[in-house]
Scaffold this motif. Structure first.
Motif, PDB file in Angstrom:
ATOM      1  N   UNK A   3      43.992  38.225  39.619  1.00 27.74           N
ATOM      2  CA  UNK A   3      43.176  39.366  39.216  1.00 27.74           C
ATOM      3  C   UNK A   3      41.683  39.046  39.324  1.00 27.74           C
ATOM      4  N   UNK A   4      41.276  37.823  38.881  1.00 27.32           N
ATOM      5  CA  UNK A   4      39.864  37.455  38.935  1.00 27.32           C
ATOM      6  C   UNK A   4      39.351  37.383  40.368  1.00 27.32           C
ATOM      7  N   UNK A   5      40.202  36.919  41.291  1.00 27.24           N
ATOM      8  CA  UNK A   5      39.765  36.746  42.671  1.00 27.24           C
ATOM      9  C   UNK A   5      40.159  37.910  43.572  1.00 27.24           C
ATOM     10  N   UNK A   6      40.896  38.881  42.975  1.00 26.96           N
ATOM     11  CA  UNK A   6      41.302  40.089  43.699  1.00 26.96           C
ATOM     12  C   UNK A   6      42.128  39.744  44.941  1.00 26.96           C
ATOM     13  N   UNK A   7      43.134  38.905  44.711  1.00 29.13           N
ATOM     14  CA  UNK A   7      44.089  38.544  45.762  1.00 29.13           C
ATOM     15  C   UNK A   7      45.485  38.611  45.149  1.00 29.13           C
ATOM     16  N   UNK A   8      46.507  38.332  45.947  1.00 25.01           N
ATOM     17  CA  UNK A   8      47.873  38.352  45.449  1.00 25.01           C
ATOM     18  C   UNK A   8      48.243  36.991  44.856  1.00 25.01           C
ATOM     19  N   UNK A   9      49.253  36.955  43.952  1.00 24.81           N
ATOM     20  CA  UNK A   9      49.732  35.670  43.432  1.00 24.81           C
ATOM     21  C   UNK A   9      50.184  34.719  44.542  1.00 24.81           C
ATOM     22  N   UNK A  10      50.729  35.286  45.638  1.00 22.38           N
ATOM     23  CA  UNK A  10      51.140  34.432  46.759  1.00 22.38           C
ATOM     24  C   UNK A  10      49.929  33.713  47.361  1.00 22.38           C
ATOM     25  N   UNK A  11      48.821  34.426  47.499  1.00 22.33           N
ATOM     26  CA  UNK A  11      47.606  33.799  48.025  1.00 22.33           C
ATOM     27  C   UNK A  11      47.132  32.679  47.103  1.00 22.33           C
ATOM     28  N   UNK A  12      47.236  32.910  45.799  1.00 18.94           N
ATOM     29  CA  UNK A  12      46.851  31.868  44.834  1.00 18.94           C
ATOM     30  C   UNK A  12      47.702  30.622  45.044  1.00 18.94           C
ATOM     31  N   UNK A  13      49.002  30.804  45.245  1.00 14.59           N
ATOM     32  CA  UNK A  13      49.880  29.646  45.467  1.00 14.59           C
ATOM     33  C   UNK A  13      49.464  28.880  46.718  1.00 14.59           C
ATOM     34  N   UNK A  14      49.152  29.609  47.784  1.00 17.88           N
ATOM     35  CA  UNK A  14      48.706  28.951  49.016  1.00 17.88           C
ATOM     36  C   UNK A  14      47.375  28.214  48.796  1.00 17.88           C
ATOM     37  N   UNK A  15      46.466  28.855  48.055  1.00 23.93           N
ATOM     38  CA  UNK A  15      45.168  28.217  47.796  1.00 23.93           C
ATOM     39  C   UNK A  15      45.335  26.950  46.962  1.00 23.93           C
ATOM     40  N   UNK A  16      46.288  26.968  46.030  1.00 28.04           N
ATOM     41  CA  UNK A  16      46.543  25.770  45.235  1.00 28.04           C
ATOM     42  C   UNK A  16      47.026  24.628  46.124  1.00 28.04           C
ATOM     43  N   UNK A  17      47.873  24.955  47.096  1.00 29.87           N
ATOM     44  CA  UNK A  17      48.332  23.920  48.036  1.00 29.87           C
ATOM     45  C   UNK A  17      47.163  23.359  48.836  1.00 29.87           C
TER      46      UNK A  17
END
Length: 342
Positions: free
Chosen positions: A28-42
């Motif tokens: 929500x803070x970055x205005x992306x999907x949870x899937x994108x967050x998972x990829x960014x964490x990787x």
């Protein structure tokens, strides 16, 4: 690619701003999907950031301890505070060199507006000498010794040390800095008596020691304990002075950290006090503004007599070049030559 890089920096800044975040919160803070967050964490893990994740309703992401120090993201106020703090660090051996190196690295990556702000603040401020109440040089603590002490406190490990020629085993609890000195608050083993030990007077063994079950004092009491102990026994030079005044009057004129006052009768008391040199001690006692006599040590008696002759000459106006009181009565004191073990 630029959007991805900018998002990774923003994500890293969020992870460093608080202990844990949920995936939906970050999305929500970055205005992306949870899937994108998972990829960014990787991606962050690939870059060496120790990102830890947990699944489930109570899960989320946090930065854990890593094998090396990754780049940090600081906001404007944090960056300025760190830069100014690095310019004023002191009291630990080598800290000036390490601070200068860290400051150079920080200033190199500061945005121009922050670099100008840091330069403006530091150029407009000047610091006078820290030690203006002593003719004894401030001690510096070896960073390795400080690390040894704090590791032992964390691991609840006893310490073996030599302190003023006495071999001690202690349970360490806290390191306290006060009046430009470093003290270790510890319990003696055996016996359990609390001690406030000047770290620069101690030879600390690097050999591993047994663990102990902690018996701490209240968190708020460590500093107060050091102040009381230093007043009684923590100075390089100690004195016993008889004062021609009631104990209550003397206590009203001094801080508890200066000394201990013991009543003799309604008009007389004894002040047990100390300082880092005879010269400082003589000045402190004179500042009481009360009549007194020095019981001990003999060196203080001699120095008070010397000051008396100097003040008498100054008051009479009879002092001429070459007529200064004989300086041979000045008492010279050897400084402690303390070496840290390990």
């Amino acid at each position: 690619m630029l959007e991805t890089s900018a998002r990774l920096l923003a994500l890293l800044g969020l992870l460093q701003s608080r202990p844990a975040w949920s995936g939906p919160e970050l999305a929500e803070r970055l205005q992306v999907t949870p899937r994108t967050i998972r990829h960014d964490m990787d991606r962050l893990r690939e870059l060496g950031y120790p990102v830890e994740g947990a699944r489930g309703p109570a899960g989320g992401y946090r930065l854990g301890p890593g094998a090396k120090l990754p780049p940090l993201l600081l906001d404007d106020a944090e960056a300025v505070a760190v830069a100014i703090g690095l310019r004023t660090a002191s009291g630990v051996a080598g800290i000036e060199e390490s601070s200068a190196s860290a400051l150079a690295k920080l200033e190199q990556v500061l945005p121009d507006r922050l670099r100008r702000r840091v330069a403006t603040v530091t150029s407009a401020l000047s610091a006078g000498p820290v030690n203006t109440d002593s003719n004894v040089e401030d001690p510096e603590i070896d960073p390795a010794v400080l690390s040894r002490l704090t590791d032992a406190i964390r691991d609840q490990e006893q310490l073996r040390l030599v302190y003023e020629g006495e071999r001690l085993d202690v349970e360490p609890y806290r390191v306290v800095t006060w009046q430009r000195r470093w003290y270790l608050v510890a319990r003696e083993v055996p016996g359990g008596a609390w001690r406030a030990l000047r770290i620069d007077w101690a030879e600390i063994s690097t050999m591993p020691q047994p663990r102990f079950g902690p018996r701490p004092m209240d968190e708020r009491d460590y500093t107060a304990f050091v102040v009381r102990e230093v007043a009684a026994a923590g100075w390089s030079v100690h004195a016993r002075v008889t004062v021609a005044a009631a104990a209550e009057e003397v206590r009203a004129r001094i801080n508890d950290a200066v000394g201990v006052v013991e009543a003799i009768d309604e008009q007389t008391c004894v002040l047990v006090t100390g300082a880092d040199s005879i010269e400082i001690l003589a000045v402190y006692v004179g500042m009481l503004g009360l009549d007194f006599s020095v019981d001990s040590p003999p060196e203080l008696v001699e120095h008070v007599r010397l000051l008396g002759r100097r003040y008498a000459a100054a008051g009479s106006g009879d002092l001429h070049p070459g007529d200064e009181p004989d300086r041979r009565d000045d008492v010279q004191h050897d400084r402690r030559d303390v070496h840290q073990v390990g």
